[in-house]
Design a protein around this motif. Structure first.
Motif, PDB file in Angstrom:
ATOM      1  N   LYS A 120       0.831  -1.207   0.000  1.00  0.00           N
ATOM      2  CA  LYS A 120       0.000   0.000   0.000  1.00  0.00           C
ATOM      3  C   LYS A 120       0.865   1.257   0.000  1.00  0.00           C
ATOM      4  CE  LYS A 120      -4.484  -0.120   2.364  1.00  0.00           C
ATOM      5  NZ  LYS A 120      -5.045  -0.249   3.731  1.00  0.00           N
ATOM      6  N   LEU A 123       2.517   1.884  -3.197  1.00  0.00           N
ATOM      7  CA  LEU A 123       1.569   2.493  -4.130  1.00  0.00           C
ATOM      8  C   LEU A 123       1.406   3.979  -3.852  1.00  0.00           C
ATOM      9  CD1 LEU A 123      -1.320  -0.138  -4.430  1.00  0.00           C
ATOM     10  CD2 LEU A 123       0.162   0.704  -6.264  1.00  0.00           C
ATOM     11  N   TYR A 142       2.170   7.111  -6.154  1.00  0.00           N
ATOM     12  CA  TYR A 142       1.072   8.036  -6.415  1.00  0.00           C
ATOM     13  C   TYR A 142       1.512   9.465  -6.144  1.00  0.00           C
ATOM     14  CZ  TYR A 142      -3.510  10.274  -5.862  1.00  0.00           C
ATOM     15  OH  TYR A 142      -4.595  11.111  -5.985  1.00  0.00           O
ATOM     16  N   PHE A 179       3.433   1.377 -11.985  1.00  0.00           N
ATOM     17  CA  PHE A 179       2.270   0.717 -11.389  1.00  0.00           C
ATOM     18  C   PHE A 179       2.145  -0.730 -11.816  1.00  0.00           C
ATOM     19  CE2 PHE A 179       0.683   4.893 -10.163  1.00  0.00           C
ATOM     20  CZ  PHE A 179       0.227   4.585  -8.892  1.00  0.00           C
ATOM     21  N   ASN A 180       2.404  -0.950 -13.051  1.00  0.00           N
ATOM     22  CA  ASN A 180       2.241  -2.293 -13.565  1.00  0.00           C
ATOM     23  C   ASN A 180       3.185  -3.290 -12.885  1.00  0.00           C
ATOM     24  OD1 ASN A 180       0.202  -3.068 -15.145  1.00  0.00           O
ATOM     25  ND2 ASN A 180       1.387  -3.161 -17.041  1.00  0.00           N
ATOM     26  N   LYS A 234       1.659  -4.018  -9.601  1.00  0.00           N
ATOM     27  CA  LYS A 234       0.456  -4.838  -9.737  1.00  0.00           C
ATOM     28  C   LYS A 234       0.804  -6.309  -9.958  1.00  0.00           C
ATOM     29  CE  LYS A 234      -2.859  -1.514 -11.634  1.00  0.00           C
ATOM     30  NZ  LYS A 234      -3.338  -1.128 -12.972  1.00  0.00           N
ATOM     31  N   LEU A 236       0.632  -8.443  -6.918  1.00  0.00           N
ATOM     32  CA  LEU A 236      -0.674  -8.700  -6.317  1.00  0.00           C
ATOM     33  C   LEU A 236      -0.967 -10.189  -6.141  1.00  0.00           C
ATOM     34  CD1 LEU A 236      -3.125  -6.124  -7.975  1.00  0.00           C
ATOM     35  CD2 LEU A 236      -2.617  -6.336  -5.532  1.00  0.00           C
ATOM     36  N   VAL A 276      -5.872  -3.875  -1.817  1.00  0.00           N
ATOM     37  CA  VAL A 276      -4.745  -3.253  -2.534  1.00  0.00           C
ATOM     38  C   VAL A 276      -5.093  -3.073  -4.010  1.00  0.00           C
ATOM     39  CG1 VAL A 276      -2.335  -3.495  -3.208  1.00  0.00           C
ATOM     40  CG2 VAL A 276      -3.063  -4.177  -0.931  1.00  0.00           C
ATOM     41  N   ALA A 324      -5.100   0.319  -5.980  1.00  0.00           N
ATOM     42  CA  ALA A 324      -4.308   0.487  -7.212  1.00  0.00           C
ATOM     43  C   ALA A 324      -5.181   1.009  -8.345  1.00  0.00           C
ATOM     44  CB  ALA A 324      -3.665  -0.839  -7.604  1.00  0.00           C
ATOM     45  N   ASN A 325      -6.377   0.433  -8.455  1.00  0.00           N
ATOM     46  CA  ASN A 325      -7.291   0.900  -9.519  1.00  0.00           C
ATOM     47  C   ASN A 325      -7.672   2.350  -9.329  1.00  0.00           C
ATOM     48  OD1 ASN A 325      -7.356  -1.375 -11.024  1.00  0.00           O
ATOM     49  ND2 ASN A 325      -9.175  -2.252 -10.019  1.00  0.00           N
ATOM     50  N   THR A 376      -4.798   4.607 -10.152  1.00  0.00           N
ATOM     51  CA  THR A 376      -4.611   4.691 -11.606  1.00  0.00           C
ATOM     52  C   THR A 376      -5.653   5.606 -12.239  1.00  0.00           C
ATOM     53  OG1 THR A 376      -4.276   2.316 -11.345  1.00  0.00           O
ATOM     54  CG2 THR A 376      -3.928   3.226 -13.530  1.00  0.00           C
TER      55      THR A 376
END
Ligand code: DAH
Length: 344
Positions: A2, A5, A9, A39-40, A43, A46, A57, A61-62, A65
């Protein structure tokens, strides 16, 4: 994860705030959101999480994005508008500016007059002599001898005729009449031709005379050609060239290559025959020379004068143009003053 991310962000957000242009925006999108973006790669981790974490999470992430996409789009639109405005401003067409003026050329009045005269005679059945039968650099033989001009004739004098230096017997033609000889040497009767071209004379230049000018020569040889044919053709030419039916006068004259000879006058265009400065008070203007082709000339080119007869004529193009358009100085044709030329 988290936290990771959120760090990405935040750094993406601050990058977006600092962005200055569409290309900055594109770079940021590439850096964070593309398939190879940051991000990818997160991800991808995950799948190692518990189902519970996967959901929270994944949702985060969504959301992140989507937020970033949104921010990028907004910024992109702002920059797009701004860059578009700048471009429109820069490329603006100033419709109040004067257009470019294109100077248009036109046909010289002498060319126009020649064309008009030629076309009148073409309509009367005459055809135009090929240029190689009408050379400007000519021999005395064609310019004088074959035209029955005596050896001692004053026109041959160097004061009138330009002789080509170091080339005995070669002249700049003083008349287009030599074309008659070339044509008759090359063609059997019936012959019905005209030949326009430039001629040269050693004149003192003034309002009436230039040391070169232009003539149109005519020749009609066939069986039974009479002086009546000559009168008919030339009267018709005058009617067509000067418009209305103008009185003409055939005045007895002399040329070595015609017998009988006539000069043709037309009633003065200016004063309608009353007498003025242009016609020197006579009421008449001389416009051409003509006559029945002399039998010596026919014999010289091997045409039997007992079988054939013909008439010939010659006129000055400048003179005809000056009379029609009331031009009082021949030099105007040659000194390229656009104020004069643009009137035609
Ligand atoms: N060649 C003469 C000249 O230059 C004009 C002329 C007169 C031509 C009579 C002719 C003619 O053909 O028959 O003044």
């Amino acid at each position: 994860m988290k936290e990771q991310l959120e760090n990405i962000y935040n750094s993406a957000k601050s990058d977006i705030e600092k962005a200055q242009s569409i290309s900055d925006i594109d770079e940021i999108r590439l850096k964070y959101l593309s398939r190879k973006g940051e991000f990818n790669s997160i991800k991808k981790g995950l799948k190692d999480l518990s189902d519970e974490d996967k959901r929270t999470v994944g949702a985060l992430a969504n959301k992140i994005t989507q937020d970033l996409e949104e921010m990028l789009r907004e910024k992109h639109d702002i920059f797009y508008q701004k860059e578009l405005n700048e471009k429109l401003q820069k490329d603006r067409i100033d419709i109040t500016l004067d257009g470019k003026y294109f100077h248009q050329g036109r046909i010289h009045p002498l060319t126009e007059t020649t064309n008009e005269i030629v076309s009148i005679f073409q309509n009367l059945g005459f055809s135009v002599v090929a240029p190689e039968l009408s050379p400007e650099v000519e021999t005395e033989y064609y310019n004088f001898d074959m035209l029955n001009v005596p050896k001692e004739h004053p026109a041959r004098d160097v004061q009138d005729t330009f002789y080509v230096k170091d080339m005995p017997g070669v002249v700049l033609r003083s008349q287009t009449s030599g074309a008659q000889i070339h044509v008759m040497e090359n063609q059997k009767p019936p012959i019905k031709v005209i030949s326009p071209g430039r001629v040269y004379r050693n004149e003192n230049i003034n309002a009436r005379k230039n040391n070169f000018f232009h003539q149109i020569e005519g020749l009609y040889v066939d069986k039974d050609i009479t002086f009546g044919d000559l009168k008919g053709v030339l009267n018709e030419f005058i009617r067509l060239y000067f418009g209305s039916a103008r009185p003409t006068r055939f005045r007895s004259s002399f040329f070595p290559f015609t017998e009988p000879s006539a000069e043709v006058d037309v009633q003065c265009i200016m004063c309608q025959g009353k007498g003025c400065r242009i016609c020197s008070g006579t009421g008449w203007l001389e416009i051409l020379g003509s006559g029945m082709v002399h039998e010596n000339v026919l014999r010289g080119v091997g045409i039997d004068p007992d079988v054939y007869s013909g008439f010939a004529f010659g006129m000055g193009v400048e003179r005809l143009a000056m009379l029609k358009y009331a031009i009082d100085d021949i030099r105007l044709f040659f000194n390229n003053d656009k104020r004069f030329l643009e009137q035609f």
